[in-house]
Design a protein around this motif. Structure first.
Motif, PDB file in Angstrom:
ATOM      1  N   ARG A 136       0.831  -1.194   0.000  1.00  0.00           N
ATOM      2  CA  ARG A 136       0.000   0.000   0.000  1.00  0.00           C
ATOM      3  C   ARG A 136       0.871   1.252   0.000  1.00  0.00           C
ATOM      4  NH1 ARG A 136      -2.006  -2.340   4.542  1.00  0.00           N
ATOM      5  NH2 ARG A 136      -1.523  -0.419   5.698  1.00  0.00           N
ATOM      6  N   ILE A 137       0.325   2.326  -0.562  1.00  0.00           N
ATOM      7  CA  ILE A 137       1.088   3.567  -0.660  1.00  0.00           C
ATOM      8  C   ILE A 137       1.431   4.112   0.724  1.00  0.00           C
ATOM      9  CG2 ILE A 137       0.964   5.979  -1.400  1.00  0.00           C
ATOM     10  CD1 ILE A 137      -0.613   5.093  -3.807  1.00  0.00           C
ATOM     11  N   ASP A 138       0.506   3.982   1.673  1.00  0.00           N
ATOM     12  CA  ASP A 138       0.751   4.555   2.993  1.00  0.00           C
ATOM     13  C   ASP A 138       1.811   3.796   3.787  1.00  0.00           C
ATOM     14  OD1 ASP A 138      -0.748   2.300   3.322  1.00  0.00           O
ATOM     15  OD2 ASP A 138      -2.174   3.169   4.731  1.00  0.00           O
ATOM     16  N   THR A 139       2.267   2.631   3.286  1.00  0.00           N
ATOM     17  CA  THR A 139       3.320   1.876   3.974  1.00  0.00           C
ATOM     18  C   THR A 139       4.678   2.019   3.292  1.00  0.00           C
ATOM     19  OG1 THR A 139       2.924  -0.158   2.687  1.00  0.00           O
ATOM     20  CG2 THR A 139       1.609   0.169   4.689  1.00  0.00           C
ATOM     21  N   LEU A 140       4.728   2.784   2.199  1.00  0.00           N
ATOM     22  CA  LEU A 140       5.968   2.863   1.417  1.00  0.00           C
ATOM     23  C   LEU A 140       7.123   3.470   2.191  1.00  0.00           C
ATOM     24  CD1 LEU A 140       5.040   3.775  -2.266  1.00  0.00           C
ATOM     25  CD2 LEU A 140       5.889   1.623  -1.342  1.00  0.00           C
ATOM     26  N   GLU A 141       6.845   4.503   2.976  1.00  0.00           N
ATOM     27  CA  GLU A 141       7.940   5.178   3.682  1.00  0.00           C
ATOM     28  C   GLU A 141       8.667   4.221   4.626  1.00  0.00           C
ATOM     29  OE1 GLU A 141       8.734   9.133   6.487  1.00  0.00           O
ATOM     30  OE2 GLU A 141       6.730   8.688   5.715  1.00  0.00           O
ATOM     31  N   ALA A 142       7.928   3.490   5.439  1.00  0.00           N
ATOM     32  CA  ALA A 142       8.534   2.517   6.357  1.00  0.00           C
ATOM     33  C   ALA A 142       9.180   1.379   5.589  1.00  0.00           C
ATOM     34  CB  ALA A 142       7.478   1.991   7.322  1.00  0.00           C
ATOM     35  N   LEU A 143       8.530   0.948   4.506  1.00  0.00           N
ATOM     36  CA  LEU A 143       9.069  -0.148   3.707  1.00  0.00           C
ATOM     37  C   LEU A 143      10.411   0.227   3.097  1.00  0.00           C
ATOM     38  CD1 LEU A 143       8.772  -2.912   2.267  1.00  0.00           C
ATOM     39  CD2 LEU A 143       7.574  -1.713   0.437  1.00  0.00           C
TER      40      LEU A 143
END
Length: 398
Positions: free
Chosen positions: A300-307
């Motif tokens: 998901r886009i909202d998990t990209l930063e942590a990923l």
């Protein structure tokens, strides 16, 4: 200080030409107590000519530019503790029983079983790592036996194993499963299995006796004390060679990618998904757009930063590993792409927010349109009786 230097010359007697006399001339003497004799004239030249003649008979070799040669230094094998090997295997989703039974087969020389399809590539590599860990000089035979006996638990010390046995011995069904794990892959009859079970229960309070019993039934190597160091080194070298061979294979790169990224994966919510993503990014060369597409399809886009942060950590571990999964050029390129994706992900999030806003506006407009249509319909229905009355009154007048 004076030196005793005396030189005498001897010319062969008789009539001879000057050249013959020069060839036959001899000079000898002493210098500081050491006797010497001068070589005949032309001797050095003759020796040099003979050497040059011999050199001309040798085959010529083509010179090569050393700058075109590629030299790679092979790093020394770096042993990994058994506990860490088992932890990484668990994170990678590899059955610990397969890892242990595979390591047992490798050490006992049962290469057919060790290479069988029951373990798979990842389990095979983890088995080699565990076998190497069990053969280090600071690992006792009892500790090695506990590491290699196939059970589901990550326990890898004799004390842990004994505690596990004592716990399962109180439940017949649990103990039966425990015994089946230990004997998996071994050629043993039902009667022998029952006898072993009885002996294990009897020895559950004696760690040393228990480990010797397990080592014997599993055919684990137990070299005599006086030859232990030599035998251990021989086994170690064989395992290290097999590890290097596996790491150079086509399947080795994919397994190494997961193996090196496993510590970071263990800290994520979905380790298996993270490892799949990481492996796909580093094993297949892609453009920046292609790599970004992989991330957007899987997460998901909202998990990209942590990923992205976790992926960069895993790449750092991979680059600094004893054996990186790929050359530094490829891993460095992926790391650069991930750094650029931080900006791209922010842009993507902004676009996603804009799209979401447009969709909310569209939904509100659709709701407004439906409400207007409903009100118009209700007004039309309310006007029908009046129209009917007017129509009826008109007919009476006529």
């Amino acid at each position: 200080m004076s030196s005793n230097l005396r030189i005498s010359g001897h010319i062969a007697p008789g009539p001879a030409i000057a050249e013959s006399q020069a060839a036959n001339a001899r000079a000898s003497g002493t210098w500081r107590g050491q006797a010497f004799t001068l070589a005949p004239a032309g001797a050095a030249k003759a020796a040099t000519q003979a050497h040059e003649s011999a050199m001309q008979s040798l085959a010529t070799t083509q010179s090569r530019d050393l700058s075109s040669r590629r030299v790679a230094a092979e790093a020394a094998f770096k042993r990994m503790p058994a506990g860490e090997v088992l932890q990484r295997a668990s994170t990678m989703g590899v059955d610990l029983r397969r890892v242990r039974s595979g390591a047992r087969d490798i050490l006992s020389g049962n290469q057919g079983a060790a290479r069988g399809g029951r373990s798979g590539s990842a389990a095979r590599y983890m088995s080699l790592q565990l076998a190497a860990a069990s053969m280090e000089d600071n690992i006792s035979e009892e500790a090695a036996t506990a590491m290699l006996t196939p059970v589901k638990s990550q326990a890898h010390t004799p004390q842990d194993f004994s505690e596990l046995l004592r716990h399962s011995a109180n439940d017949d069904e649990e103990f039966q499963h425990f015994l089946e794990d230990i004997l998996s892959g071994l050629d043993i009859t039902a009667d022998d299995a029952k006898e072993l079970g009885d002996k294990l229960k009897q020895a559950r309070n004696d760690d040393e006796k228990l480990m010797k019993l397990l080592a014997k039934v599993q055919n684990l190597p137990q070299p005599p004390r006086e030859t232990s160091a030599i035998e251990r080194e021989r086994i170690r070298q064989r395992i290290h060679d097999e590890l290097r061979e596996f790491e150079r294979s086509n399947e080795g790169a994919m397994v190494l990618a997961s193996f090196n990224a496993a510590p970071v994966a263990a800290t994520t919510a979905e380790p298996a998904s993270f490892l799949d993503t990481y492996t796909e990014l580093v094993t297949v060369p892609r453009t920046f757009a292609g790599a970004l597409k992989v991330l957007l399809q899987r997460h998901r886009i909202d998990t990209l930063e942590a990923l992205l942060s976790d992926l960069k950590k895993a790449l750092g571990d991979d680059l600094s590993a004893a054996t990186p999964s790929h050359d530094t050029r490829r891993l460095g390129a992926v790391l650069t792409d991930l750094g650029n994706m931080v900006l791209s992900s922010s842009l993507i999030e902004s676009v996603a927010e804009l799209v979401d806003l447009m969709r909310r506006i569209e939904r509100k407009q659709e709701e407004k349109n439906r409400r207007c249509e409903r009100e118009e319909h209700e007004n039309d229905v309310g006007d029908e009786p009046a129209r009917a009355l007017n129509s009826h009154g008109g007919r009476d007048e006529r």
